[in-house]
Design a protein around this motif. Structure first.
Motif, mmCIF file in Angstrom:
data_model
loop_
_atom_site.group_PDB
_atom_site.id
_atom_site.type_symbol
_atom_site.label_atom_id
_atom_site.label_comp_id
_atom_site.label_asym_id
_atom_site.label_seq_id
_atom_site.Cartn_x
_atom_site.Cartn_y
_atom_site.Cartn_z
ATOM 1 N N LYS A 46 13.764 -25.279 32.630
ATOM 2 C CA LYS A 46 14.196 -24.375 31.565
ATOM 3 C C LYS A 46 12.999 -24.037 30.679
ATOM 4 C CE LYS A 46 17.776 -23.859 28.012
ATOM 5 N NZ LYS A 46 18.872 -24.551 27.285
ATOM 6 N N TYR A 51 16.426 -20.228 32.924
ATOM 7 C CA TYR A 51 16.497 -21.247 33.966
ATOM 8 C C TYR A 51 15.745 -20.753 35.211
ATOM 9 C CZ TYR A 51 20.184 -23.213 31.023
ATOM 10 O OH TYR A 51 20.901 -23.737 29.965
ATOM 11 N N ASP A 189 25.018 -20.680 38.394
ATOM 12 C CA ASP A 189 24.785 -20.729 36.959
ATOM 13 C C ASP A 189 23.840 -21.885 36.631
ATOM 14 O OD1 ASP A 189 26.575 -18.669 36.693
ATOM 15 O OD2 ASP A 189 28.220 -19.898 35.923
ATOM 16 N N ARG A 190 22.867 -21.602 35.766
ATOM 17 C CA ARG A 190 21.868 -22.583 35.324
ATOM 18 C C ARG A 190 21.014 -23.123 36.480
ATOM 19 N NH1 ARG A 190 26.258 -23.023 31.996
ATOM 20 N NH2 ARG A 190 25.774 -22.887 29.752
ATOM 21 N N ASP A 313 20.062 -18.588 28.222
ATOM 22 C CA ASP A 313 20.874 -18.843 27.027
ATOM 23 C C ASP A 313 20.747 -17.718 26.011
ATOM 24 O OD1 ASP A 313 21.582 -21.255 28.158
ATOM 25 O OD2 ASP A 313 20.076 -22.418 27.056
#
Length: 432
Positions: A46, A51, A189-190, A313
């Motif tokens: 991150k 990410y 996701d992420r 984010d």
């Protein structure tokens, strides 16, 4: 001296998968990883709210996805649209990925459109195993007539496998991978680090003991049987079964007298696949429609994974660019080519840049299915009872992460079948 039923060396996807399945089968299992974090090349970093994976990652509808679903992983994410563009002679043109684009793309002649349409209709039913011993170039040149359709196939199959070696690559496995790709892919996701976290949690729930920051320095064997794992801090782990999920060269180095075993063959036949990868997080896309691009006359690929997954984010768009590498590699030249691709697809991107990551020579896999392979590695090392290998390089027809999960399960299945064979004579003994 610690004692376990199964010791797994390496905490990447293959290692975690092997550990989970061994523990589920009732085996006391330990996993040893030299780094502080688990995941290997499936880690995610991150940076400034974005990410970044270690290279481009996508889950196909293959063994890995079905394995993760079977284990109960949530895998939040999304399936991106396949609408995209191709780069040909420095220009962008819509790719024929659907009915509308097939008939409107300027890349293909009418004859080429008809041939590609016919291939798209029959690929799903193609028996790819018929071409396992044929090179990719031999298959394309012998089965595809239109020159531009050939270029398109080379590009699609290169993207599905990351390999730039059409004279070496076996056609059957990569054609099977293309069939998986045509069903769509999943962006997570992420990043893939979130998947690794889920795998770790599953391992802990099954009672796997996980040791990190401890490097295995030797796998001891005696009289043809694996005995124990020796770690850098002096810890010894005795195990009935040892699964190595390291690269083939590392496995060879860890096992004394490996040159007398199949590990030597597997190391010598391995052909490493690498790529240069540039990830960028942009505040916005200068050209919102141009999010998915194949290189047709150059070995590049671009995908905005944020169009299907949560990767920032702060709402930034996270784009991955790949330069598939052959034998010739030049970090500066490859970066220049990737940045020029981004200039073409998203002009003015530098004014929107939040953060970037450049990996000039990342290993995609340590071996793949190619026509010069003497044998498929594993799951067992024949000369040493109780020693097994797993990883993306230990493929038996699968590619990339599908090979990692499939080989891990093969190793555990071999352990269980071996123990079953050892019990059978006693269970069926006839007393006269």
């Amino acid at each position: 001296m610690l004692k376990f039923d199964v010791a797994v060396v390496g905490g990447g996807v293959a290692g975690l998968t092997a550990a989970i399945y061994a523990a589920r089968a009732g085996k006391q299992t330990i996993l040893i990883e030299k780094q502080e974090r688990l995941g290997g090349r499936a880690m995610t970093h991150k940076k400034k709210g974005a990410y970044f994976n270690l290279g481009g990652h996508a889950l196909y509808h293959g063994d890995a996805l079905s394995t993760f679903r079977e284990l109960g992983l949530q895998l939040p994410g999304g399936q991106p649209s396949v609408d995209g563009y191709g780069i040909w002679k420095g220009k962008l043109s819509p790719l024929p990925m659907g009915v509308k684009s097939l008939f409107t793309t300027p890349l293909l002649s009418w004859k080429g459109k008809m041939e590609l349409g016919a291939w798209l209709a029959k690929l799903g039913k193609l028996d790819t195993q018929l071409y396992d011993n044929m090179s990719l170039r031999e298959w394309i040149e012998g089965n595809v007539q239109d020159p531009m359709v050939r270029n398109l196939f080379y590009s699609l199959l290169r993207t599905a496998s990351y390999v730039v070696a059409p004279d070496l690559q076996a056609a059957g496995p990569v054609l099977q991978q293309l069939k998986h790709a045509l069903k769509g892919v999943l962006y997570l996701d992420r990043g893939w680090g979130a998947m690794v976290d889920e795998l770790k949690q599953k391992a802990l729930e099954q009672g796997v003991q996980i040791v990190t920051k401890n490097k295995v320095i030797s796998v001891e064997h005696h009289e043809g049987k694996a005995r124990h794992v020796l770690c850098g801090d002096g810890m010894k782990i005795e195990a009935n079964h040892i699964i190595l999920t390291t690269p083939p060269a590392v496995a060879h180095e860890l096992v004394p007298h490996a040159e007398e075993t199949a590990l030597h063959t597997w190391k010598e036949q391995a052909v490493e696949v690498t790529a240069a990868c540039l990830d960028v997080a942009l505040r916005r896309l200068p050209e919102p429609k141009q999010q998915f691009v194949y290189g047709l006359d150059q070995t590049v690929f671009l995908s905005n994974q944020s169009r299907a997954a949560y990767l920032s984010d702060d709402g930034a768009q996270v784009i991955t660019l790949l330069k598939y590498q052959g034998k010739e590699k030049d970090a500066r030249r490859d970066l220049q080519e990737l940045e020029e691709t981004l200039d073409l697809v998203q002009p003015g991107w530098r004014n929107e840049l939040v953060e970037k990551q450049y990996l000039p020579n990342i290993t995609v896999c340590h071996d793949f299915m190619h026509v010069k392979r003497q044998e498929n590695p594993g799951p067992a090392v024949p000369e040493i009872i109780g020693l097994y290998v797993a990883g993306e390089w230990a493929a038996h027809g699968e590619l990339l992460v599908d090979a990692a999960t499939a080989s891990a399960k093969r190793a555990v299945e071999h352990i269980l079948s071996l123990e079953s064979e050892e019990r059978t004579p006693n269970e069926h003994r006839v007393i006269v």
